[in-house]
Design a protein around this motif. Sequence first.
Motif, PDB file in Angstrom:
ATOM      1  N   ASP A 209       0.758  -1.192  -0.083  1.00 56.45           N
ATOM      2  CA  ASP A 209      -0.237   0.309   0.057  1.00 56.45           C
ATOM      3  C   ASP A 209       1.356   1.162   0.285  1.00 56.45           C
ATOM      4  OD1 ASP A 209      -2.197  -1.153   0.611  1.00 56.45           O
ATOM      5  OD2 ASP A 209      -2.835  -1.462   2.411  1.00 56.45           O
ATOM      6  N   CYS A 210      -0.214   2.358  -0.155  1.00 54.21           N
ATOM      7  CA  CYS A 210       0.834   3.672  -0.202  1.00 54.21           C
ATOM      8  C   CYS A 210       0.445   4.475   0.816  1.00 54.21           C
ATOM      9  CB  CYS A 210       0.890   4.794  -1.219  1.00 54.21           C
ATOM     10  SG  CYS A 210       1.821   3.930  -3.102  1.00 54.21           S
ATOM     11  N   TYR A 211       0.561   5.468   1.271  1.00 50.57           N
ATOM     12  CA  TYR A 211       0.473   5.978   2.361  1.00 50.57           C
ATOM     13  C   TYR A 211       0.787   7.964   2.439  1.00 50.57           C
ATOM     14  CZ  TYR A 211       4.830   6.391   4.733  1.00 50.57           C
ATOM     15  OH  TYR A 211       6.185   6.646   5.907  1.00 50.57           O
TER      16      TYR A 211
ATOM     17  N   ARG B   3      -4.380   6.786   3.720  1.00 49.53           N
ATOM     18  CA  ARG B   3      -3.828   5.134   2.710  1.00 49.53           C
ATOM     19  C   ARG B   3      -4.239   5.533   1.905  1.00 49.53           C
ATOM     20  NH1 ARG B   3       0.108   2.444   5.893  1.00 49.53           N
ATOM     21  NH2 ARG B   3      -0.823   0.859   4.868  1.00 49.53           N
TER      22      ARG B   3
ATOM     23  N   PRO C 228      -4.929   2.048  -1.363  1.00 50.03           N
ATOM     24  CA  PRO C 228      -4.562   0.639  -1.302  1.00 50.03           C
ATOM     25  C   PRO C 228      -3.875  -0.084  -2.930  1.00 50.03           C
ATOM     26  CG  PRO C 228      -7.055   1.665  -1.992  1.00 50.03           C
ATOM     27  CD  PRO C 228      -6.207   2.943  -1.516  1.00 50.03           C
ATOM     28  N   ALA C 229      -3.024  -0.675  -2.378  1.00 47.81           N
ATOM     29  CA  ALA C 229      -2.464  -1.198  -3.428  1.00 47.81           C
ATOM     30  C   ALA C 229      -3.034  -1.535  -4.862  1.00 47.81           C
ATOM     31  CB  ALA C 229      -1.491  -2.769  -2.822  1.00 47.81           C
TER      32      ALA C 229
ATOM     33  N   SER D 242      -4.244   0.893  -6.628  1.00 45.74           N
ATOM     34  CA  SER D 242      -5.322   1.881  -7.159  1.00 45.74           C
ATOM     35  C   SER D 242      -4.363   2.510  -8.527  1.00 45.74           C
ATOM     36  CB  SER D 242      -5.344   2.858  -5.513  1.00 45.74           C
ATOM     37  OG  SER D 242      -6.394   3.868  -6.286  1.00 45.74           O
TER      38      SER D 242
ATOM     39  N   ASP E 152       4.658   1.164   2.361  1.00 41.90           N
ATOM     40  CA  ASP E 152       4.226   1.375   3.057  1.00 41.90           C
ATOM     41  C   ASP E 152       5.517  -0.210   3.057  1.00 41.90           C
ATOM     42  OD1 ASP E 152       3.708   0.224   5.545  1.00 41.90           O
ATOM     43  OD2 ASP E 152       1.944  -0.348   5.117  1.00 41.90           O
TER      44      ASP E 152
END
Length: 371
Positions: A6-8, A15, A17-18, A20, A35
């Motif tokens: 995931d990114c944040y 956050r 989600p992976a 996207s 992350d």
Amino acid sequence: MTPLPDCYCPADGTRVPAGSLTWCCPLCRGPLDLDFAPTPAPLKSLVGRVNSLWRYAETLPLSAPTTSLGEGRTPLVELREGISAKLDFLMPTLSFKDRGAVLLAELALRLKPRQVIADSSGNAGTAIAAYCARARLPCTVYVPEGTSAKKLEQIEGHGARVRVIDGDREAAASAAREEADTPGTFYASHVYNPYFLHGTKTYVHELWEDMGGRLPEVIVVPVGNGTLLLGAALAVAELHGAGLIDRRPALYAVQAAAVAPLAHAWTEGATDLSATVPPPMSPTLAEGIAIPNPPRARQILRAVRDSGGTFLTVTEDQIRHAQRDLASQGLYVESTGVACWAAVREMALGTRTAVVPLCGAGLKTGLAPQS
């Protein structure tokens, strides 16, 4: 296939989600981080691995590349006693941006967007265009007016569409960000997308390997949007956290005096650009780092401070002289790419060792005219 992390948002923790296509924080519109906290492999386990940046597979958020052009593993040569140069202008598209571009193209290939777009003053756009060509992905690159004709030729040669935007580098970025919100668009931003930073960090993993499991006391990097510096900080943290180095090198960030918002903030003791009055700007030969408002400014300033490093600035005459000095040593480097050598070639570093990157080939811009 390894699951995507995931990114944040480093500013507010939001956050993403992976998987996207979201390219920025939905709340503050700022850049994202990944992350992902890898553990690099010990030196002895690298023997016999593929001779590209993918040899550091444990540290990369993507595995099993299909878009690689053999990027990475560039030579390290001595310029003078104690100072060496890493020849990243010997990459497939003749700049260090290939390190991050290959990860962006690999990610885009997995996300299957309708289109890929990027913005650049030249080198990043060229790298994205090349790796999108490799991945058979349609690509459009937004560039500011005045971008080097050689760089435009290279981008178009890879089959990408070029959109020249009236105005400066920020105008090109704004136009690209507006298009980035279009459904089905993958914004291959070397600034906002954290995968790019995890590509550029391999620069330091290579230094560590080439120097036999250690790093120089000073790593000097040019800073516009700060992608190489932030990548370097990631790699240093990974190596130190794994116990593979016992000390962290100081990061010296170099800006052209003509466009030096971060260096100005540094001297003011500020933690972000918003806390300072921007200094006046003027044209510079170092077009690749002429960024008046880098989105990751706070992270850049913190990384330099945490490393015990500093900011340096160089004049246009210093850039000219450094380019000719390197050419006289057999190294033909573009004007942006010589900024670090311009900053340290006459410095008294004492017994400290340092490495500078030579980031782009001189054929991209030609030799800067004498003043």
